[in-house]
Design a protein around this motif. Sequence first.
Motif, short mmCIF file in Angstrom:
data_model
loop_
_atom_site.label_atom_id
_atom_site.label_comp_id
_atom_site.label_asym_id
_atom_site.label_seq_id
_atom_site.Cartn_x
_atom_site.Cartn_y
_atom_site.Cartn_z
N HIS A 120 -11.55 46.17 -26.50
CA HIS A 120 -11.84 47.50 -27.17
C HIS A 120 -11.05 48.47 -26.86
CE1 HIS A 120 -15.34 45.49 -29.10
NE2 HIS A 120 -16.21 45.19 -27.60
N VAL A 121 -10.38 48.58 -25.83
CA VAL A 121 -9.56 49.72 -25.28
C VAL A 121 -8.25 49.43 -26.16
CG1 VAL A 121 -8.31 50.52 -23.53
CG2 VAL A 121 -10.55 50.12 -23.15
N LEU B 169 -13.01 53.96 -33.17
CA LEU B 169 -12.96 53.97 -31.97
C LEU B 169 -11.30 54.19 -31.38
CD1 LEU B 169 -14.48 53.43 -29.15
CD2 LEU B 169 -13.67 50.83 -29.45
N ALA B 170 -10.73 53.49 -32.08
CA ALA B 170 -9.04 53.71 -31.86
C ALA B 170 -8.95 55.10 -32.28
CB ALA B 170 -8.30 52.67 -32.94
N LEU C 169 -10.26 57.61 -30.87
CA LEU C 169 -10.31 58.36 -29.73
C LEU C 169 -9.23 58.57 -29.04
CD1 LEU C 169 -13.89 57.14 -28.81
CD2 LEU C 169 -13.40 59.13 -30.09
N GLU D 88 -7.21 58.11 -25.32
CA GLU D 88 -7.33 56.96 -24.33
C GLU D 88 -8.49 57.23 -23.53
OE1 GLU D 88 -3.73 57.84 -22.74
OE2 GLU D 88 -2.40 57.17 -24.62
N ARG E 106 -11.89 56.67 -24.87
CA ARG E 106 -12.18 55.23 -25.41
C ARG E 106 -12.33 54.43 -24.12
NH1 ARG E 106 -7.03 52.49 -27.75
NH2 ARG E 106 -6.76 54.92 -28.37
N ALA F 122 -16.46 62.43 -26.84
CA ALA F 122 -16.19 61.10 -27.55
C ALA F 122 -17.07 60.99 -28.46
CB ALA F 122 -15.85 60.16 -26.32
#
Lengths: 198, 169
Positions: free
Chosen positions: A29-30, A129-130, A132, A134, A137, A171
């Motif tokens: 996910h990160v 999500l991408a 956001l 680093e 996230r 976020a």
Amino acid sequence: MLRVRDDDAEAFAELVELYHPRLVTVMHHVVGNADEAEDLAQEVFLRVFRGRKKYHPKAKFSTWLYTIANNLALNALRNRQRKPVVPLNLRDSGPLGPRPVEQLAKDTGAAPGERIEQQELAAVIQEALAGLNERQRVAVVLNKFEDMNYAEIAEVMEMSVKAVKSLLSRARENLRLALKDYIYMEGAPSDNGAPEGN
Amino acid sequence: MANLSDEERENLVAYLDNELDEAATQELEARINLDPDLRKEVETLKQTWGLLDFLPKPQPSPSFTHRTMERLSLEKLGRVVDTGKMPAAASVWPRRLAWAAAVLLTAGLGYAAAHYFFAPPDSLGQDEALVRHLRVLENWRQYEHVDDLDFLRALDAPELFGEDTGASD
């Protein structure tokens, strides 16, 4: 972990077996890429083994594990910014696209049309999500998928609890803006009984 | 959308994450009950968070543990091989000194041999010539004023300076 500290390789294998599914999920996910997530997760475990003598029994193992993971993931993302690569769209077919089992992960027995809709929704959420930064996230992923509270996230990310509170607020606001068109979308959790985050 | 300050928004998110203390939670809940905009805000944030459940669930490869242990073994093996190849730091210096001494000795012998075998063949002959013409060299300053050999012979003639060899006073 104490056995690992005493050079017990079998104990280390047990540790890897126990923690790797969660760690790979977080990494995926990160960094947003399955292969890179596995490589990074492997590197995390190797660093755990190399640093086993420094482990203190008082420290929570998962916190230590995710601290290493956080540093590695952030480095990987920064390196990627320095050497940009063209990301593959998740909707593309091909060997580097999502695995079939991933595509079916949220399959709740919906009709094919609905399934495609869900896959598209998943891609949109992944994009949000991408989008956001680093740190946001990482904080979101640890909070959402590892059920970490603010104090634990602060320890992993080596920042204050107040900073984590602010980070997560921004976020979630960014996610809300990115996903505002999908909040009442048919098939979304609010409409079909999917679990709520809180 | 409710008009919230940054701090209020942070507290709202913290409330949803069960991170507020009891008093702050009660205070915020009372506000939410009274303010429909705030209620909508809470609902929107909740739904956004819930959407993350639709993210694909990655399945790590079944051989992950095996591959990780393999990498660890290779790493350990690499360290052993490196240790076998690389000499310890303490044993490096004597070897380096021995090499330096060997190089110096070779250079010295080479120079001596070259001097012995390749010395200019006429270096001894030059010394002999120097000794033979020593008298000329000693008077070289005077000889510089002499244009040619005839002039020098003429100087030897007694009548040149008015000397009368046959006459007497």
